[in-house]
Design a protein around this motif. Structure first.
Motif, PDB file in Angstrom:
ATOM      1  N   VAL A   1       2.352   3.572   1.314  1.00 42.80           N
ATOM      2  CA  VAL A   1       2.960   2.650   0.348  1.00 42.80           C
ATOM      3  C   VAL A   1       1.875   1.781  -0.271  1.00 42.80           C
ATOM      4  O   VAL A   1       1.893   1.503  -1.477  1.00 42.80           O
ATOM      5  N   LEU A   2       0.896   1.392   0.550  1.00 44.53           N
ATOM      6  CA  LEU A   2      -0.244   0.635   0.028  1.00 44.53           C
ATOM      7  C   LEU A   2      -0.964   1.455  -1.051  1.00 44.53           C
ATOM      8  O   LEU A   2      -1.258   0.949  -2.135  1.00 44.53           O
ATOM      9  N   ALA A   3      -1.201   2.726  -0.754  1.00 43.11           N
ATOM     10  CA  ALA A   3      -1.891   3.589  -1.720  1.00 43.11           C
ATOM     11  C   ALA A   3      -1.077   3.730  -2.993  1.00 43.11           C
ATOM     12  O   ALA A   3      -1.608   3.654  -4.108  1.00 43.11           O
TER      13      ALA A   3
ATOM     14  N   ALA B   1       2.646  -3.762  -0.687  1.00 43.51           N
ATOM     15  CA  ALA B   1       2.173  -3.879  -2.071  1.00 43.51           C
ATOM     16  C   ALA B   1       1.252  -5.081  -2.239  1.00 43.51           C
ATOM     17  O   ALA B   1       0.241  -5.013  -2.940  1.00 43.51           O
ATOM     18  N   VAL B   2       1.583  -6.191  -1.575  1.00 42.92           N
ATOM     19  CA  VAL B   2       0.709  -7.366  -1.634  1.00 42.92           C
ATOM     20  C   VAL B   2      -0.648  -7.010  -1.023  1.00 42.92           C
ATOM     21  O   VAL B   2      -1.711  -7.366  -1.551  1.00 42.92           O
ATOM     22  N   ALA B   3      -0.614  -6.269   0.089  1.00 42.80           N
ATOM     23  CA  ALA B   3      -1.854  -5.824   0.731  1.00 42.80           C
ATOM     24  C   ALA B   3      -2.661  -4.938  -0.214  1.00 42.80           C
ATOM     25  O   ALA B   3      -3.888  -5.030  -0.285  1.00 42.80           O
ATOM     26  N   ALA B   4      -1.941  -4.099  -0.959  1.00 38.27           N
ATOM     27  CA  ALA B   4      -2.613  -3.218  -1.915  1.00 38.27           C
ATOM     28  C   ALA B   4      -3.332  -4.035  -2.981  1.00 38.27           C
ATOM     29  O   ALA B   4      -4.468  -3.738  -3.350  1.00 38.27           O
ATOM     30  N   LEU B   5      -2.677  -5.105  -3.453  1.00 43.30           N
ATOM     31  CA  LEU B   5      -3.318  -5.963  -4.450  1.00 43.30           C
ATOM     32  C   LEU B   5      -4.573  -6.604  -3.869  1.00 43.30           C
ATOM     33  O   LEU B   5      -5.606  -6.682  -4.517  1.00 43.30           O
TER      34      LEU B   5
ATOM     35  N   PRO C   1      -6.695   7.696  -4.457  1.00 35.76           N
ATOM     36  CA  PRO C   1      -5.451   8.280  -3.959  1.00 35.76           C
ATOM     37  C   PRO C   1      -5.422   8.411  -2.431  1.00 35.76           C
ATOM     38  O   PRO C   1      -4.365   8.441  -1.829  1.00 35.76           O
ATOM     39  N   THR C   2      -6.577   8.458  -1.804  1.00 40.57           N
ATOM     40  CA  THR C   2      -6.602   8.599  -0.340  1.00 40.57           C
ATOM     41  C   THR C   2      -6.659   7.245   0.370  1.00 40.57           C
ATOM     42  O   THR C   2      -6.776   7.206   1.589  1.00 40.57           O
TER      43      THR C   2
ATOM     44  N   GLY D   1       2.481  11.686  -1.569  1.00 40.37           N
ATOM     45  CA  GLY D   1       2.639  12.687  -2.616  1.00 40.37           C
ATOM     46  C   GLY D   1       2.769  12.035  -3.982  1.00 40.37           C
ATOM     47  O   GLY D   1       2.100  12.417  -4.940  1.00 40.37           O
ATOM     48  N   LEU D   2       3.629  11.016  -4.056  1.00 40.72           N
ATOM     49  CA  LEU D   2       3.811  10.295  -5.317  1.00 40.72           C
ATOM     50  C   LEU D   2       2.494   9.682  -5.799  1.00 40.72           C
ATOM     51  O   LEU D   2       2.205   9.673  -6.990  1.00 40.72           O
ATOM     52  N   THR D   3       1.703   9.183  -4.834  1.00 40.04           N
ATOM     53  CA  THR D   3       0.417   8.581  -5.196  1.00 40.04           C
ATOM     54  C   THR D   3      -0.468   9.594  -5.915  1.00 40.04           C
ATOM     55  O   THR D   3      -1.089   9.294  -6.937  1.00 40.04           O
TER      56      THR D   3
END
Lengths: 324, 318
Positions: B64-66, B213-217, B228-229, B125-127
């Motif tokens: 989800v982060l990716a 998502a916050v972590a992704a930011l 992507p990985t 996969g979506l990523t």
């Protein structure tokens, strides 16, 4: 009431799932035509990770080539989700044998583990061509087979990049290497290539650690390295993703101006960094051509036009000056 | 405070050992840079602590982060949307994944292990589809976010600390927090006493997706790019940190602050081993041993303890 709420939640969940499936359906088109026209050879392309930009480019190159040569062969392109998943790739090759393809062009996930199943394919009368990651010579000898290799010389590529770096440094300068997955053949070759050129130019390699091809891991490793070696002059990364991480670490440590970064693979993000001057140079192995060359070679062998021998593909140094 | 004695002891020992053995380890710079590298782990440790407390698990956080950073990258690069819109889209992606996890778990009473395992695959996969399997480079478009720092500590780190503090307060001082503990301890008993476990669980999983998502930011602003990985295997790192912190995999027990200690232990260990120049297999071996050792050392906190854990005290608000 309670029932209603549960079914409401279920409806939402199903809706969300359906949307996901639709989305992936739109973008993930898989062309697999198993029924080949009689007489047309069927070539299986067995790849490593489809998650990697490099292999994606390789696969796209092969598909484009096949589209332009529809009358000459059929292509079955297959990959594994994780490039370390040896087991899955093994199964894939066995599937291809069962489907009685005419040739298998394989980028092995492991240079030793995949030799056995490739021999099975050859025993079944299938032409096998090895691309990208070269089979281990000793293992091939043990199995008593010879499989032609078509692909780039990673060691030479790494040497090109490191030689260019050496021109920017003075003998005795300290450098460090960020390795890929330590057991991968291309990672080993790239490391050796870096070492060849750095030793020849009399630089001192003070540190060499793996970041497993990953950006965020490279950031952590480089961050630790520059703390440990305050006078480090350059970092040679075995791929561009790790070079991106190296740049992030250097920037956060305020060392971007005095440490040079070298990458490998020539991905688009690295090109942006080269324009900014954050990455010095990278290496292009022309991924789109590697699988194509392998396929052409397999077709030549099938027609009896070529004898199985190793064939080297192009490797070029890319610097900021090469990008418009 | 006594409940943190074991954790503090482990952190202090690690720092002492590396200061004596690794060159240039004991410096302000080391701690500043390490701090700036862990906001994404801290943020997700909060979400994971909640999920484990309600006796669930979320294996999808890395994917989800990716996906969230991929959405951010694609919005900025391919569609050239303004930064706030891209950030909103990225947060939306995480929220949606979390909501799917939660609603599937609740609606069909599926084990969250299976649901989130499926999400781990689907989101990855979506990523790849979203990014076209290409690394998205967007550093020039996020200058506003990277330029802010206080005493050398980055904005993401400060946000992560704020989220952790808030997370601890919500857990110990609110009705919602007490409900989570109640559900994790005994779901049936909680239901019979008038709490709707499904609503709470749905919120917890959705929150965990949002935090991913916050972590992704946080990670993207530092790396300036989305691969992507990204985040592969990240779920295990987060779960390890949370479990070192003493959160029970069986539910009903855990605190956010202790999870943060778990994050710090793993971060310092990783940093120290890199600065020692340890070989790859040695790093893995030692990391495994330290995880077990940390949990064992912490086990003895009970001998120091006078007061029970805060999550076990009856809350006045209940």
């Amino acid at each position: 009431m309670d029932r209603l709420r549960v079914s409401g939640i279920r409806a939402v969940a199903v809706g969300a799932l359906a949307m996901g499936v639709m989305l992936s359906g739109c973008a993930g088109k898989k062309e697999q035509k198993d029924a080949a026209a009689p007489g047309k050879p069927r070539v299986a392309l067995v790849m490593k990770s489809l998650a990697n930009e490099f292999f994606k480019t390789m696969e796209d190159g092969a598909r484009n080539h096949q589209r332009q040569h529809l009358d000459q062969y059929d292509l079955i392109a297959q990959g594994i989700p994780d490039e370390r998943d040896i087991n899955r790739q093994h199964d894939l090759v066995q599937q291809m044998i069962a489907q009685k393809v005419d040739a298998i062009v394989i980028a092995p996930a492991d240079s030793k583990a995949m030799v056995g199943v490739s021999k099975e394919a050859m025993d079944a009368g299938i032409v096998v061509v090895n691309i990208d990651n070269k089979f281990d010579a000793d293992t091939l000898a043990q199995e008593g087979v010879s499989i032609p290799f078509v692909g780039p010389d990673n060691r030479k590529g790494a040497r090109l990049a490191a030689e260019y770096l050496a021109q920017k440094l003075r003998p005795g300068d300290k450098v460090a290497i960020i390795e890929g997955i330590p057991t991968a053949f291309n990672a080993i070759m790239r490391k050796r290539g870096f070492e060849d050129a750095m030793t020849a130019a009399r630089m001192v390699i003070v540190d060499s650690q793996s970041a497993h091809w990953e950006t965020s891991e490279a950031e952590k490793v480089v961050s630790g390295m520059v703390s440990r070696h305050a006078d480090l002059k350059a970092i040679l990364c075995a791929n561009d993703s790790m070079a991106l991480g190296a740049v992030a670490a250097l920037r956060s440590a305020g060392r971007l101006d005095d440490v040079l970064v070298v990458g490998f693979d020539n991905i688009s993000a690295a090109q942006e960094y080269m324009k900014e001057g954050a990455i010095l140079c990278t290496v292009d192995q022309h991924a789109d051509q590697i699988a194509v060359e392998g396929i052409i070679y397999a077709l030549d062998i099938l027609e009896g036009a070529a004898t199985p021998q190793d064939k080297e593909t192009r490797v070029d140094l890319v610097t900021a000056g090469d990008i418009e | 405070m006594t409940e943190y004695v074991g954790m503090v002891f482990v952190v202090a020992s690690l720092i002492a050992i590396f200061s004596l053995t690794a060159p240039n380890f004991f410096q302000v710079e080391t701690f500043r840079m390490t701090a700036n590298q862990i906001p994404e782990v801290i943020i997700l440790a909060v979400g994971m602590t909640y999920v484990l407390i309600v006796a669930g698990i979320d294996l999808s956080v890395g994917s989800v982060l990716a996906l969230s950073s991929a959405v951010l990258g694609v919005c900025l690069v391919r569609y050239q949307l303004p930064l706030p819109v891209a950030v909103a889209a990225s947060l939306g992606a995480g929220l949606a994944c979390g909501a799917v996890n939660g609603s599937l778990t609740v609606a069909w009473r599926l084990p969250s292990f299976i649901v989130t395992l499926a999400m781990l695959q689907a989101a990855r996969g979506l990523t790849h589809i979203v990014t076209g399997q290409q690394t998205q480079y967007f550093r020039p478009m996020i200058r506003e976010l990277t330029s802010i720092s206080v005493l050398g500590l980055s904005l993401p780190f400060l946000i992560a600390v704020a989220i952790a503090v808030l997370g601890q307060i919500v857990l110990c001082r609110t009705v919602f927090g007490r409900y989570m503990v109640a559900i994790g301890t005994n779901e049936e008993a909680a239901r019979l006493s008038g709490i709707d476990p499904r609503r709470i669980k749905l919120v917890v999983f959705t929150l965990c997706g949002l935090l991913a998502a916050v972590a992704a930011l946080a990670q993207s602003t530092r790396l300036g790019s989305a691969t992507p990985t990204a985040g592969t295997g990240f779920e295990l790192e987060v779960i390890a940190a949370v479990v070192i912190g003493g959160t029970s995999l069986m539910g009903g027990r855990g605190t956010v602050i202790r999870s943060v200690f778990g994050v710090i232990i793993i971060a310092i260990l990783g940093r120290g081993l890199i600065q020692l120049g340890a070989a790859d297999p040695t790093k893995q071996l030692i990391t495994g041993c330290v995880i077990v050792a940390a949990v064992i050392v912490d086990h003895y906190r009970h001998s120091f303890r006078k007061a029970p854990l805060p999550t076990e005290t009856p809350s006045p608000s209940l």
